[in-house]
Design an enzyme around this catalytic site. Structure first.
Site, PDB file in Angstrom:
ATOM      1  N   CYS A 140      -2.349  -0.332  16.408  1.00 20.93           N
ATOM      2  CA  CYS A 140      -2.793  -0.360  15.618  1.00 20.93           C
ATOM      3  C   CYS A 140      -3.872  -0.892  14.524  1.00 20.93           C
ATOM      4  O   CYS A 140      -4.679  -1.715  14.557  1.00 20.93           O
ATOM      5  CB  CYS A 140      -1.842  -1.048  14.293  1.00 20.93           C
ATOM      6  SG  CYS A 140      -1.636  -1.028  12.174  1.00 20.93           S
ATOM      7  N   CYS A 189       3.467  -9.419  -4.898  1.00 25.57           N
ATOM      8  CA  CYS A 189       2.846  -8.337  -3.959  1.00 25.57           C
ATOM      9  C   CYS A 189       3.799  -7.611  -4.466  1.00 25.57           C
ATOM     10  O   CYS A 189       4.428  -6.623  -3.457  1.00 25.57           O
ATOM     11  CB  CYS A 189       3.003  -9.034  -2.674  1.00 25.57           C
ATOM     12  SG  CYS A 189       4.975  -9.726  -2.497  1.00 25.57           S
TER      13      CYS A 189
END
Length: 391
Positions: free
Chosen positions: A91, A350
């Site tokens: 990734c 978050c």
């Protein structure tokens, strides 16, 4: 389009096909819309602050492990909303070395006929490959999450990893035999090396246990903590006093702000993280910070352990900093902070939706909501970190 070789079905990088400038605009609009829906349209949301690189910034990976029909192991990521492994270990958001380590582990597992865990049957050995990197020091922790009490050939694998990857300082096993979506179990076993890594953040040295919370973007964390510190020290009526660092993890943000307060008291529910926080204070020669194990949502007993150990009531001018998980803060904790007359609350989040929901309750209890500053801790993904001071 060249950003990532994984299929679009991976779903992690939802903004992979637009410019980064437009991504920042969309994230600011999203944060503002959360506050409008929460009944706070007057709250000003600043421009999103970029944290640096948009690739290779994640210092933590939890790769689920699968197997092909012929038994070859592979690691990747779950496709959004599923438990189908659709992504790839290489990734672009992860350091390149993570993919190399994951591939090495999978090759070893294939060679030694290690089976991948099957959620449907509850059988199989290797569930996840869990990696953490201390960016400033280069130290890497490798942890294999397994479905039994031992991993065949663990010592041989550990020796090979330590020889091949100089950054690795510890190889661990995590035992998770539960039929659950939770990645980590409670028991860790050290196979080789140490059971922690150390990083340098905002000029301080931090020891990180495998289950300690630590921000996944090093540059983003430094920016976020700097903004939070500026909001507190620049607030009207700020005069040092006591900082309550709630959901404190390994103590990072409280220790970064220790010079700005007479006393820092941290509360964290994970015992090993409390141990790391106490050690981190010692590592940095910080004597005005203490940390205690407890549930930050337990408003009634929030400061009980600290007050019992200190042998006194915690009183005087107080600032609280909250850095909760995505579900946000329990209403009873917000009511407790208001009832104690805590004059300043810094909320690091978050999840803008739960942040806005909680800010609405703070506002109803008499707090003024300051400017919201989004920080792009998670470029290319749909997530954004935010920080706000309430007075």
């Amino acid at each position: 389009r060249d950003f990532c070789r994984a299929p679009a079905g991976c779903g992690g990088c939802v903004y992979r096909n637009i410019t980064y400038e437009y991504e920042l605009e969309l994230k600011r609009d999203f944060v503002a819309s959360c506050f409008r829906r929460a009944g706070l349209p007057e709250v000003r949301v600043e421009e999103v602050r970029p944290a640096g690189s948009i690739t290779g910034y994640r210092n933590k990976a939890q790769y689920p492990v699968g197997a092909t029909p012929d038994g070859r192991l592979f690691a990747g990521f779950y496709a959004t909303g599923t438990h189908r492994i659709a992504g790839r270990a290489d990734c672009p958001l992860q350091p390149a070395v993570f993919a190399d380590i994951a591939d090495r582990i999978c090759s070893f597992g294939t060679k030694h006929r290690i089976t991948a865990y099957d959620e449907t049957t509850g059988k199989g050995i290797l569930r996840h490959i869990y990696l953490r990197l201390a960016e400033a020091t280069g130290e890497i922790m490798v942890c294999l999450v397994i479905n039994q009490d031992f991993f065949p050939g663990a010592e041989e694998l550990a020796a090979g990893l330590l020889a091949e990857f100089p950054g690795i300082v510890g190889v661990l096993l995590n035992i998770n035999k539960e039929r659950t979506n939770v990645v980590l179990g409670e028991k860790f076993v050290t196979v080789a090396g140490r059971d922690y890594i150390e990083d340098i953040l905002c000029g301080l040295r931090f020891r990180i246990a495998p289950d300690s919370f630590y921000q996944v973007n090093h540059a983003g964390a430094e920016l976020l903590y700097t903004i939070a510190r500026e909001k507190v020290t620049g607030a009207k009526g700020y005069n040092r006093g006591t900082l309550l660092d709630l959901y404190c993890g390994a103590g990072t943000i409280g220790l970064v702000m220790a010079d700005d307060f007479d006393e820092v008291i941290g509360i964290e529910i994970v015992p090993s993280a409390v141990g790391c926080a106490r050690l981190n204070a010692k590592l940095n020669g910080i004597e005005n910070a203490s940390f205690y194990c407890g549930d930050a949502a337990d408003a009634g007993g929030l400061l009980g352990a600290a007050e019992r150990e200190l042998g006194r009531k915690i009183e005087g001018d107080m600032t609280a900093i909250l850095d909760p998980p995505r579900k946000g803060v329990a209403p009873r904790l917000i009511e407790y902070l208001a009832g104690r007359g805590i004059g300043r609350v810094v909320y690091v989040s978050c999840a803008p939706d739960t942040l806005a929901r909680d800010c609405a309750l703070f506002a109803r209890l008499g707090y003024q909501i300051g400017e919201v500053t989004p920080v792009d801790m998670f470029p290319r993904t749909g997530h954004v970190e935010t920080v706000v001071l309430m007075s």
